[in-house]
Scaffold this motif. Structure first.
Motif, PDB file in Angstrom:
ATOM      1  N   UNK A  29     -21.493  -6.292 -16.655  1.00 24.59           N
ATOM      2  CA  UNK A  29     -22.368  -7.452 -16.896  1.00 24.59           C
ATOM      3  C   UNK A  29     -23.808  -7.134 -16.516  1.00 24.59           C
ATOM      4  N   UNK A  30     -24.006  -6.546 -15.330  1.00 26.36           N
ATOM      5  CA  UNK A  30     -25.355  -6.192 -14.908  1.00 26.36           C
ATOM      6  C   UNK A  30     -25.895  -5.055 -15.770  1.00 26.36           C
ATOM      7  N   UNK A  31     -25.029  -4.151 -16.183  1.00 30.08           N
ATOM      8  CA  UNK A  31     -25.463  -3.060 -17.061  1.00 30.08           C
ATOM      9  C   UNK A  31     -26.023  -3.580 -18.371  1.00 30.08           C
ATOM     10  N   UNK A  70     -15.135  -8.372 -10.337  1.00 28.37           N
ATOM     11  CA  UNK A  70     -16.538  -8.714 -10.111  1.00 28.37           C
ATOM     12  C   UNK A  70     -16.683 -10.214 -10.330  1.00 28.37           C
ATOM     13  N   UNK A  71     -17.037 -10.925  -9.283  1.00 25.57           N
ATOM     14  CA  UNK A  71     -17.280 -12.353  -9.390  1.00 25.57           C
ATOM     15  C   UNK A  71     -18.770 -12.586  -9.627  1.00 25.57           C
ATOM     16  N   UNK A  72     -19.090 -13.319 -10.663  1.00 26.26           N
ATOM     17  CA  UNK A  72     -20.491 -13.605 -10.999  1.00 26.26           C
ATOM     18  C   UNK A  72     -20.783 -15.063 -10.677  1.00 26.26           C
ATOM     19  N   UNK A  79     -20.308 -10.391  -6.673  1.00 25.78           N
ATOM     20  CA  UNK A  79     -19.465  -9.883  -5.593  1.00 25.78           C
ATOM     21  C   UNK A  79     -18.510  -8.845  -6.159  1.00 25.78           C
ATOM     22  N   UNK A  80     -18.543  -7.648  -5.597  1.00 31.65           N
ATOM     23  CA  UNK A  80     -17.656  -6.565  -6.017  1.00 31.65           C
ATOM     24  C   UNK A  80     -16.487  -6.539  -5.045  1.00 31.65           C
ATOM     25  N   UNK A  81     -15.289  -6.852  -5.544  1.00 34.79           N
ATOM     26  CA  UNK A  81     -14.133  -7.065  -4.667  1.00 34.79           C
ATOM     27  C   UNK A  81     -12.994  -6.100  -5.012  1.00 34.79           C
ATOM     28  N   UNK A  82     -12.278  -5.720  -3.986  1.00 36.05           N
ATOM     29  CA  UNK A  82     -11.063  -4.933  -4.166  1.00 36.05           C
ATOM     30  C   UNK A  82     -10.001  -5.491  -3.240  1.00 36.05           C
ATOM     31  N   UNK A  83      -8.874  -5.859  -3.804  1.00 34.11           N
ATOM     32  CA  UNK A  83      -7.820  -6.454  -3.000  1.00 34.11           C
ATOM     33  C   UNK A  83      -8.240  -7.749  -2.339  1.00 34.11           C
ATOM     34  N   UNK A  84      -9.141  -8.480  -2.979  1.00 32.44           N
ATOM     35  CA  UNK A  84      -9.605  -9.747  -2.446  1.00 32.44           C
ATOM     36  C   UNK A  84     -10.730  -9.647  -1.440  1.00 32.44           C
TER      37      UNK A  84
END
Length: 510
Positions: A314-316, A465-467, A479-484
């Motif tokens: 999205x940012x890209x 990725x939460x926008x 927010x870049x998330x892994x495993x919550x």
């Protein structure tokens, strides 16, 4: 760059304001003797410090107060409200402080106070080293030297740099300076007189041939041996060089040093078209700066989207659209096959006119000295939480250091200016025996035209990725998330939330 004093705004604090005008936890900007002053109230205490960050002049009233400190909204510098001291890079200079008096239900700001010397630290491990050698004249090496003297270290400091210029503000080399918006006198981190005044033996244009670990000596290329009690390796990274035909021509440049930036500026004065190879942060900042100079710019890169690996799709897409709106032409999923005297041939068969070519295809950590000296390495120089290498008394900081990051739980290496400065300062404390763990959350910023992107944390991979907000409207938080778990946060024009995310990560609340 450094902020300017604007016309004083707000109340004249020498005349006083009502205590009720500054609620607990509040901030207010006024002035004293023509200088902007920030008032901060924490309970019964009221602090008065300079209203603008000593780094680039960010408005501290828009920053975040945490404990007895204030953090700058622009680039996350941090200052002690009691003393004005610069607690964290990228700021190196303190804030001015004023005395504050409360009487009759009013707050009065008195005279400017003298910045105090640092208080002696507790828990020192024995006497300080007699001689400290720093290899590298970049962010980490300079920050270490500056912090050593700020801590009242009286021993010998030798800084060995293979650069011809004293330490400079490298982020500006691809941003305002390259765009022609920043004069050259903004670029040095300190004037040359700083080194003599602080008895720092700065050796420019000097190459190190090796490190004799047993003899505790640095061996220079000319055969001279420099002894040390403690040593900091801050050799940084070097640009990956092109190996295609034509890559050795004088109009083909990389950007790492002040000399590199000067060369690009000189060549851009007569250039009508430029090709930037690589859609990295450096590559796109160069593209934006050259567009500001009115040059036609083509960006060639193998990926599908610029900066997708770091910032996501999205940012890209937003960054590509932003640059295209400003006239940049992208050639993605393509690479350069050869470079001619005034053109670049792509692997797709296309030919682009190019009076100037700038390669921004990545950097490599300069770890050869460490490897040859027998230090433990793994895609960087391995260090512990105190930034000490596998050899006691030898430390590493900046782009070469791979350290145990308490926030991700992984050993990481990052190539961020602010991280390098903060690690240099932390290494300085540890070389003096203070045993200070490096626990800072990584932070960087990137500037594209008038759009800043701030990033805190470190996410080499994510599953979500939460926008929040609207990326296209330049008002967003990702927010870049892994495993919550939130690993990193990127923002555009949400400075307070970026600071809050950094603080939450520091407190383990991500």
């Amino acid at each position: 760059m450094a902020g300017n004093h604007s016309d004083p705004s707000g109340p004249d604090l020498a005349l006083g304001i009502a205590l009720t005008d500054l609620p607990d936890g509040g901030k207010l900007v006024g002035h004293r003797d023509g200088e902007p002053v920030l008032l901060v109230r924490r309970g019964a205490e009221i602090f008065a410090v300079a209203a603008t960050c000593s780094h680039y002049g960010g408005p501290l009233v828009d920053g975040l107060v945490a404990d007895d400190s204030v953090r700058c909204p622009w680039h996350h510098a941090c200052f002690d409200l009691r003393t004005g001291g610069a607690l964290r890079a990228p700021a190196l200079s303190p804030l001015a402080c004023w005395s504050v008096e409360q009487r009759g239900g009013k707050i009065f700001v008195g005279e400017k106070r003298k910045n105090p010397s640092p208080a002696p630290r507790q828990g020192d491990a024995g006497p300080p080293p007699e001689k400290i050698v720093l290899i590298g004249g970049g962010a980490a090496g300079f920050a270490a030297a500056e912090r050593l003297r700020r801590e009242q270290y009286q021993g010998a400091i030798v800084m060995i740099s293979d650069d011809e210029a004293p330490p400079v503000d490298r982020p500006n080399l691809s941003k305002d300076y390259l765009a022609g918006k920043a004069p050259e006198d903004w670029i040095p981190l300190r004037k040359e007189a700083f080194y003599a005044k602080n008895n720092i033996d700065l050796r420019l244009g000097t190459k190190v041939a090796g490190i004799d670990v047993r003899a505790r000596e640095v061996v220079l290329a000319d055969g001279e041996k420099v002894s040390f009690d403690k040593l900091l390796l801050a050799t940084g990274a070097e640009p990956v060089r092109l190996t295609i035909p034509g890559a050795d021509q004088p109009h083909v440049r990389t950007l790492r040093s002040l000399a590199d930036s000067r060369s690009i500026i000189a060549q851009s004065s007569a250039a009508r078209s430029a090709v930037v190879l690589g859609a990295s942060f450096i590559g796109l900042e160069v593209a934006a700066s050259l567009r500001t100079r009115g040059i036609e710019v083509h960006v060639v890169a193998p990926e599908e989207r610029p900066m997708e690996r770091v910032l996501g799709p999205q940012m890209g897409d937003f960054i590509r659209a932003l640059h295209e709106k400003n006239g940049v032409i992208f050639h993605l999923k393509d690479t350069a096959a050869s470079i001619g005297a005034n053109d670049v041939v792509l692997t797709s068969g296309s030919t682009l006119a190019a009076d100037l070519v700038v390669a921004g295809i990545g950097v490599r950590p300069r770890i050869n000295l460490a490897e040859a000296a027998g230090l433990a390495t793994d895609r960087g120089v391995l260090v512990d939480a105190y930034l000490e290498t596998s050899v006691p008394g030898i430390y590493a900081a900046g782009d070469i250091a791979r350290w145990p990051d308490p926030h991700s739980g992984e050993n990481i290496r990052v190539e961020h200016w602010v991280v390098a400065e903060r690690q240099g300062a932390a290494a300085a404390l540890n070389m003096l025996g203070h045993r200070t763990k490096f626990t800072d959350v990584p932070f960087f910023w990137s500037q594209h035209y008038d759009i800043p992107i701030n990033y805190v944390g470190h996410a080499e991979g994510w599953d979500t990725i939460e926008v929040e907000g609207d990326i296209a409207a330049k008002d967003c938080l990702l927010r870049f998330k892994r495993g919550g778990r939130v690993l990193a946060v990127a923002t555009i024009f949400r400075d307070t939330e970026s600071l809050q995310a950094e603080l939450a990560m520091e407190q383990g609340k991500a």
